[in-house]
Every structure is written in C-alpha cells, then in structure tokens.
Write a protein that holds these residues in place. Structure first.
Motif, PDB file in Angstrom:
ATOM      1  N   HIS A  46     -10.067  -5.638   5.873  1.00  0.00           N
ATOM      2  CA  HIS A  46     -10.133  -4.294   6.240  1.00  0.00           C
ATOM      3  C   HIS A  46     -11.620  -3.804   6.034  1.00  0.00           C
ATOM      4  CE1 HIS A  46     -10.097  -5.395   2.113  1.00  0.00           C
ATOM      5  NE2 HIS A  46     -10.441  -4.089   1.467  1.00  0.00           N
ATOM      6  N   LYS A  47     -12.570  -5.049   5.982  1.00  0.00           N
ATOM      7  CA  LYS A  47     -14.029  -4.621   5.877  1.00  0.00           C
ATOM      8  C   LYS A  47     -14.677  -5.540   6.931  1.00  0.00           C
ATOM      9  CE  LYS A  47     -13.450  -2.532   1.856  1.00  0.00           C
ATOM     10  NZ  LYS A  47     -13.209  -1.054   1.978  1.00  0.00           N
ATOM     11  N   GLN A  70      -3.559   4.765  -8.717  1.00  0.00           N
ATOM     12  CA  GLN A  70      -4.039   3.649  -7.901  1.00  0.00           C
ATOM     13  C   GLN A  70      -5.184   2.613  -8.805  1.00  0.00           C
ATOM     14  OE1 GLN A  70      -4.623   4.267  -4.062  1.00  0.00           O
ATOM     15  NE2 GLN A  70      -6.251   3.022  -3.555  1.00  0.00           N
ATOM     16  N   HIS A  88      -0.025   4.183   0.708  1.00  0.00           N
ATOM     17  CA  HIS A  88      -0.474   4.990   1.551  1.00  0.00           C
ATOM     18  C   HIS A  88       0.192   4.990   2.808  1.00  0.00           C
ATOM     19  CE1 HIS A  88      -3.713   5.640  -1.455  1.00  0.00           C
ATOM     20  NE2 HIS A  88      -3.436   6.969  -1.147  1.00  0.00           N
ATOM     21  N   GLU A 108      -6.285   7.638   7.316  1.00  0.00           N
ATOM     22  CA  GLU A 108      -5.991   8.796   6.382  1.00  0.00           C
ATOM     23  C   GLU A 108      -4.509   8.975   6.593  1.00  0.00           C
ATOM     24  OE1 GLU A 108      -7.486  10.023   3.639  1.00  0.00           O
ATOM     25  OE2 GLU A 108      -9.181   8.681   3.892  1.00  0.00           O
ATOM     26  N   SER A 109      -3.802   8.757   5.470  1.00  0.00           N
ATOM     27  CA  SER A 109      -2.094   8.630   5.750  1.00  0.00           C
ATOM     28  C   SER A 109      -1.723  10.041   5.862  1.00  0.00           C
ATOM     29  CB  SER A 109      -1.784   8.154   4.354  1.00  0.00           C
ATOM     30  OG  SER A 109      -2.106   8.644   3.073  1.00  0.00           O
ATOM     31  N   HIS A 113      -3.566  13.585  -3.283  1.00  0.00           N
ATOM     32  CA  HIS A 113      -4.872  12.649  -3.211  1.00  0.00           C
ATOM     33  C   HIS A 113      -5.765  12.980  -4.313  1.00  0.00           C
ATOM     34  CE1 HIS A 113      -4.313  10.534   0.481  1.00  0.00           C
ATOM     35  NE2 HIS A 113      -4.614  11.398   1.410  1.00  0.00           N
ATOM     36  N   SER A 152       0.731  -1.153  -0.079  1.00  0.00           N
ATOM     37  CA  SER A 152       0.118   0.037  -0.165  1.00  0.00           C
ATOM     38  C   SER A 152       0.760   1.028  -0.095  1.00  0.00           C
ATOM     39  CB  SER A 152      -0.858  -0.096   1.321  1.00  0.00           C
ATOM     40  OG  SER A 152      -1.308   1.204   1.506  1.00  0.00           O
ATOM     41  N   GLN A 210     -10.043   1.224   4.892  1.00  0.00           N
ATOM     42  CA  GLN A 210      -8.985   1.149   4.232  1.00  0.00           C
ATOM     43  C   GLN A 210      -7.802   1.468   5.262  1.00  0.00           C
ATOM     44  OE1 GLN A 210      -9.586   4.609   1.638  1.00  0.00           O
ATOM     45  NE2 GLN A 210     -10.003   3.377  -0.015  1.00  0.00           N
ATOM     46  N   VAL A 211      -6.585   0.804   4.582  1.00  0.00           N
ATOM     47  CA  VAL A 211      -5.192   1.065   5.584  1.00  0.00           C
ATOM     48  C   VAL A 211      -4.545   2.127   4.899  1.00  0.00           C
ATOM     49  CG1 VAL A 211      -4.998  -1.298   6.179  1.00  0.00           C
ATOM     50  CG2 VAL A 211      -4.077  -0.605   3.817  1.00  0.00           C
ATOM     51  N   PRO A 212      -3.847   2.973   5.518  1.00  0.00           N
ATOM     52  CA  PRO A 212      -3.278   2.654   6.921  1.00  0.00           C
ATOM     53  C   PRO A 212      -4.219   3.407   8.071  1.00  0.00           C
ATOM     54  CG  PRO A 212      -2.259   4.668   6.193  1.00  0.00           C
ATOM     55  CD  PRO A 212      -3.110   4.210   5.043  1.00  0.00           C
TER      56      PRO A 212
HETATM   57  N1  GSH Z   1      -6.968   8.370   1.479  1.00  0.00           N
HETATM   58  C1  GSH Z   1      -6.617   7.381   2.002  1.00  0.00           C
HETATM   59  C2  GSH Z   1      -6.523   6.231   0.973  1.00  0.00           C
HETATM   60  C3  GSH Z   1      -6.042   4.692   1.722  1.00  0.00           C
HETATM   61  C4  GSH Z   1      -6.311   3.736   0.607  1.00  0.00           C
HETATM   62  O1  GSH Z   1      -6.608   3.946  -0.568  1.00  0.00           O
HETATM   63  N2  GSH Z   1      -5.821   2.401   0.917  1.00  0.00           N
HETATM   64  C5  GSH Z   1      -5.789   1.433   0.101  1.00  0.00           C
HETATM   65  C6  GSH Z   1      -4.455   0.527   0.159  1.00  0.00           C
HETATM   66  S1  GSH Z   1      -3.214   1.758  -0.503  1.00  0.00           S
HETATM   67  C7  GSH Z   1      -6.917   0.312   0.777  1.00  0.00           C
HETATM   68  O2  GSH Z   1      -6.894   0.060   1.687  1.00  0.00           O
HETATM   69  N3  GSH Z   1      -7.701  -0.396  -0.388  1.00  0.00           N
HETATM   70  C8  GSH Z   1      -8.806  -1.084   0.054  1.00  0.00           C
HETATM   71  C9  GSH Z   1     -10.151  -0.667  -0.202  1.00  0.00           C
HETATM   72  O3  GSH Z   1     -10.376   0.626  -0.578  1.00  0.00           O
HETATM   73  O4  GSH Z   1     -10.966  -1.414  -0.090  1.00  0.00           O
HETATM   74  C10 GSH Z   1      -5.536   7.616   2.773  1.00  0.00           C
HETATM   75  O5  GSH Z   1      -4.582   8.408   2.395  1.00  0.00           O
HETATM   76  O6  GSH Z   1      -5.053   6.697   3.628  1.00  0.00           O
END
Ligand code: GSH
Length: 202
Positions: free
Chosen positions: A38-39, A108, A11, A64-65, A100, A9, A51-53
């Motif tokens: 993550h869900k 992404q 982020h 939110e990173s 972002h 990831s 979502q991570v992190p």
């Molecule tokens: N805006 C969020 C974006 C986080 C994000 O897109 N994480 C992705 C991994 S890079 C994720 O968890 N994706 C799984 C999903 O959205 O279901 C941040 O900056 O933390």
C-alpha cells in the motif's frame, strides 16, 4: 469495477457490504498490506494516502471508503441507501463523519495493538482506546431511537458503523453497557451482507 482492499480492513468491509447489498461483484484485489504494497509507487499513484480501499471504475479512481460508497450508490441509483433529500442525506453524512472522527480512531488503534503488536502492545494505550470507544458509543446509544437517521431506514451509515463495531467485537470490545447499540448491531449482523464479509484472518 475493481476494488483494492484487504480482508480484515473494516473500511474495505463496509464497501463490500454495500456491494453485496446491491448484488454488485467488484473484482477484488487484495493489497499485501503486511508487505507494504500500500506504500508502493503504483498504489500511491491511486491513493496518495497509502490506504485501502481504493475503487477503480474505468477512468475513475477513488479512495476513502465513504466517498467510494457514495459513488457506488449514486451510480446504482439506489437512493434509499443515501437519500437524495438534502436534509436526509446530511443526516447520513453526519453519522458517516462521526464514524470516521469519533468511533473509528480508538477502535482502529485498539485493533492494531491487539492484532499486530503482540507482546509489545501497550496496556495504557489499550485502556485509553476502550475509554474513548465507550465515550463514542454513549453518543450512538443516545442517537439510536432518537429520530436520527441511524437505526431507522438502512443507509450507508449502517454499513460504516456496523463494520467498525464488527472489528471492535473481534478485538475484545464490549457493548454490554449499550443495549440499544447491541440490539441494532444484531439486526446488522443478521444481514447476508454482514455474514458474507466476515474478516478472514491469516
Ligand atoms: N479514511 C479511510 C481510512 C482507510 C484506512 O484506515 N485503511 C487502513 C485499513 S482499515 C489502511 O490501509 N491502513 C494502512 C496504513 O494506514 O498504513 C477510509 O475510509 O477509507
């Protein structure tokens, strides 16, 4: 500090880069995104967006990173990475928001198509992602060396953009048309924090 993250990831990576720069060693918990962890209810209680992190620091639970990076740097008192001066700080914010809103979305989607869709990848989506990424990169090319925050002092924006462009290159993106971006990214790649956080596949 606990960091719920995933090794590929971008982020998560920007937060890890910052931690490495500050010599912080958060307890990393890899979230099994491939299994839908993550869900899960437990994860959604930490981040409703799933979502991570996610950072957990005592009672503080933060998603939110960029918010996480700002929290860490403010707590560590490392003002130079996220300057206290209001105008300088807003310039960093502007590049973080741009990452972002403009740079990240096509990259992404490109990564999902390239790494996870296999034979079902959609060539027209991939092509559109490359066009949108190139349009965003034109803005970065102009921004570098123009007196903007980026490309001068190292700030949180460098880790955000660097981690996104690391992913872009990993999924076949080209920076050939962008010499200033290429040169700037080389300086980021030379940092131990970049090398220590190279995404691990598989
Ligand atoms: N805006 C969020 C974006 C986080 C994000 O897109 N994480 C992705 C991994 S890079 C994720 O968890 N994706 C799984 C999903 O959205 O279901 C941040 O900056 O933390």
């Amino acid at each position: 500090m606990k960091l719920y993250m995933h090794p590929i990831s971008q982020h998560s990576r920007r937060v890890l880069m910052l931690c490495h720069e500050l010599k912080l060693e958060p307890e990393c918990h890899v979230v099994a995104v491939d299994k839908g962890e993550h869900k899960s209810d437990a994860f959604l209680a930490m981040n409703p967006a799933g979502q991570v992190p996610v950072l957990v620091d005592g009672d503080v639970v933060l998603a939110e990173s960029h918010a996480i990076m700002k929290y860490i740097v403010d707590k560590a008192g490392k003002g130079e990475l996220y300057p206290a001066d209001p105008v300088a700080r807003r310039r960093v914010d502007a590049w973080l928001d741009w990452t972002h809103a403009s740079l990240n979305p096509p990259i992404q989607t490109l990564a999902i198509q390239t790494l996870f869709m296999g034979d079902n990848a959609d060539a027209s989506v991939v092509s559109d992602c490359h066009s949108r990424a190139a349009a965003a990169l034109e803005g970065l090319e102009r921004g570098l060396g123009s007196g903007e925050a980026i490309g001068r002092e190292t700030t949180l924006a460098d880790f955000a953009i660097g981690s996104t462009l690391g992913l872009f290159e990993m999924v076949g993106g080209s920076l050939e048309r962008f010499p200033k971006v290429t040169a700037w990214l080389e300086t980021i790649k030379a940092r131990p924090s970049y090398q220590a956080t190279v995404p691990q596949m598989g």
